[in-house]
Write a protein that holds these residues in place. Sequence first.
Motif, short mmCIF file in Angstrom:
data_model
loop_
_atom_site.label_atom_id
_atom_site.label_comp_id
_atom_site.label_asym_id
_atom_site.label_seq_id
_atom_site.Cartn_x
_atom_site.Cartn_y
_atom_site.Cartn_z
N ILE A 40 -10.99 4.48 1.11
CA ILE A 40 -9.55 4.24 1.56
C ILE A 40 -8.89 3.31 0.49
O ILE A 40 -9.59 2.07 0.43
N LEU A 41 -8.04 3.63 -0.14
CA LEU A 41 -6.99 2.55 -0.87
C LEU A 41 -6.05 2.11 -0.12
O LEU A 41 -4.87 3.16 0.23
N VAL A 42 -5.88 1.01 0.15
CA VAL A 42 -4.46 0.43 0.71
C VAL A 42 -3.54 -0.39 -0.44
O VAL A 42 -4.13 -1.25 -0.99
N ILE A 43 -2.27 0.10 -0.38
CA ILE A 43 -1.61 -0.49 -1.20
C ILE A 43 -0.49 -1.57 -0.45
O ILE A 43 0.28 -0.91 0.27
N GLY A 46 0.72 -6.93 3.20
CA GLY A 46 1.54 -7.57 4.29
C GLY A 46 0.51 -7.15 5.70
O GLY A 46 -0.33 -6.88 5.64
N ILE A 47 1.42 -7.33 6.61
CA ILE A 47 0.94 -6.76 8.11
C ILE A 47 0.63 -5.42 8.36
O ILE A 47 -0.65 -5.10 8.73
N ALA A 48 1.31 -4.57 7.73
CA ALA A 48 0.83 -3.15 7.68
C ALA A 48 -0.43 -2.94 7.07
O ALA A 48 -1.22 -1.91 7.61
N GLY A 49 -0.36 -3.31 5.65
CA GLY A 49 -1.68 -2.99 4.85
C GLY A 49 -2.92 -3.83 5.51
O GLY A 49 -3.88 -3.02 5.30
N LEU A 217 0.18 3.71 2.01
CA LEU A 217 1.33 2.90 1.50
C LEU A 217 1.44 1.79 2.57
O LEU A 217 2.26 2.22 3.45
N GLY A 218 1.19 0.72 2.14
CA GLY A 218 1.79 -0.62 3.31
C GLY A 218 2.74 -1.48 2.41
O GLY A 218 2.89 -2.46 2.67
N ARG A 253 9.49 4.47 -3.80
CA ARG A 253 9.56 5.31 -5.01
C ARG A 253 8.22 5.82 -5.37
O ARG A 253 8.17 7.14 -5.93
N LEU A 254 7.17 5.35 -4.92
CA LEU A 254 5.79 5.99 -5.37
C LEU A 254 5.70 7.48 -4.38
O LEU A 254 5.33 8.42 -4.84
N ALA A 255 6.21 7.17 -3.14
CA ALA A 255 6.20 8.41 -2.35
C ALA A 255 7.20 9.41 -2.83
O ALA A 255 7.09 10.69 -2.90
#
Length: 387
Positions: A40-43, A46-49, A217-218, A253-255
Motif C-alpha cells: 500500500i502506498l499512502v500519499i 495528514g490525518i487522512a493519510g 491519496l490522502g 490533479r494526480l487523480a
Amino acid sequence: MFSRRDTLKISLTLSAMGLSAAPAFAWKTGDPEEKISCDILVIGSGIAGTVAALQAVEDGANVLMIDKASENQRGGNSRVCLGSFLMPENNSPEAKKAFIEDVKKKSLGGGRTDLYEVLADNILDSVKWAESNGAAFEPWLQQAPWNVGVRIASPGQYRGMPKLLKTLFDKYIEKGGKVLFKTKAKQLLVNKNGAVDGAMCQTDKGLLQINAKAVILGTGGYSANREMLEAAHPGGANILIRGNKFITGDGIRLAQEVGAGTMGMAGVESLHLPVVFNGPQGRGSPTRALPYCLGINAEGKRFVDESLGYASFGKATLQQTGQKVALIFDEAMLKKEKRIGMSVELFKRAKGGLIEANGYEQLAKEIGVQPPAWECLKFCVCPKFIT
C-alpha cells in the motif's frame, strides 16, 4: 465499503474534493534512478493519510507513506486545523438521526447524505480506535443551537492536532510502517488493466518509482492553490485561508490525470472558510463564539444567520465590503457562554483582533463603522437582543 476507522478522515475532510473539468497536467519523465515496491502506498501525512496508513499496517500490509514536505513539516492541513471531530452525542438511533439532519442543514443541502450516515454510524467507534492507539480527546461539546457536537483533540483547540498526529504517526512507525519525506508524487502509474499501481516521485536524489498493489491519496486539500480557490469560490484568491503552504491540490490533479471525476468543490462545505485574524503571534478563529455573536459588515448590518456555522458565515463574508466583518458580544454573554471564552483565548494568544468598547458609539469608531450606521450598531449590541 467503509470500515469504522475510515470515518476519522471523513470527519475532517468530508467534502475536500471536487472541481469542474480541468486540462491534463501530464508530466513526462525519463527512467527512474530507483524502483521500490510495497503493498500500500499512502500519499500524504495528514490525518487522512496517517489513519489510512496505520489501519493498513494493523491489517498486515507492507505500507509506505510519502510526503513532499520535510519531516518537521509533516501533517498537511491537519497540522494547523482546529482539531474538532464532528459526531452525535451517542450511538442511539435518535442521536444519529438528529446528527444527520443537522449536518444536512449546516451544509445547506449541498453535501452527501450517504457519507453523513457513514459518519454517524462509525465516528464514535473510530474515536475509540484512535484512543486505543494512544490518542486523547476532550469531552463531547454540543455545537448549539444544533444537536451535533464535537470532541476536540486534547489538550484543546489547535494545540491538540499536532499531538494527535504525532501519536498516531508514532504508532504507525512502531507497528512497522515506513515513510519517505521530501518525496513528491508527480504522476500516478496505471497498469494494463487500467488500475493505479504506483507513483513516479521526485526526490532530492532524482526520480523514484514506487510500485504498489494499491494507492491511497490522502492529499486532497487545495487551500494554498490560489488558482483552484478562485475557480471554486469566485473572490477566493484574495481571502485569508487557514492552511499549510504545501496544500496545493496535488491529489486532485494526480487523480484527474488518470481520469478521475471531481464534484462539489464550489459547495459551501467544500472548503473551510472561517473568518480569521492574522495576528503578530498567530491567528485567531471565532468558530466557537460565532453562534452566540452578531456578525456585522462595514455598513454596520447583519448579513447572514450566524447559527449556520463558520463555513456559511465565511462564504457570506466573501461578498462583504473589503471582506472584513466584526463579531459582537457583550460582557454578560461572555460570562454566560464558555464557547465565547474559547475563541477569546485564541485571539489573545494571537496578540490582536479583540476590541473592547464602552458603548456602541465607541465601538463603532473602533471598528470603523461610520454614521449613519451607528443606530444599526446600537440595536446590535443591545444585551436583550443578543440573549
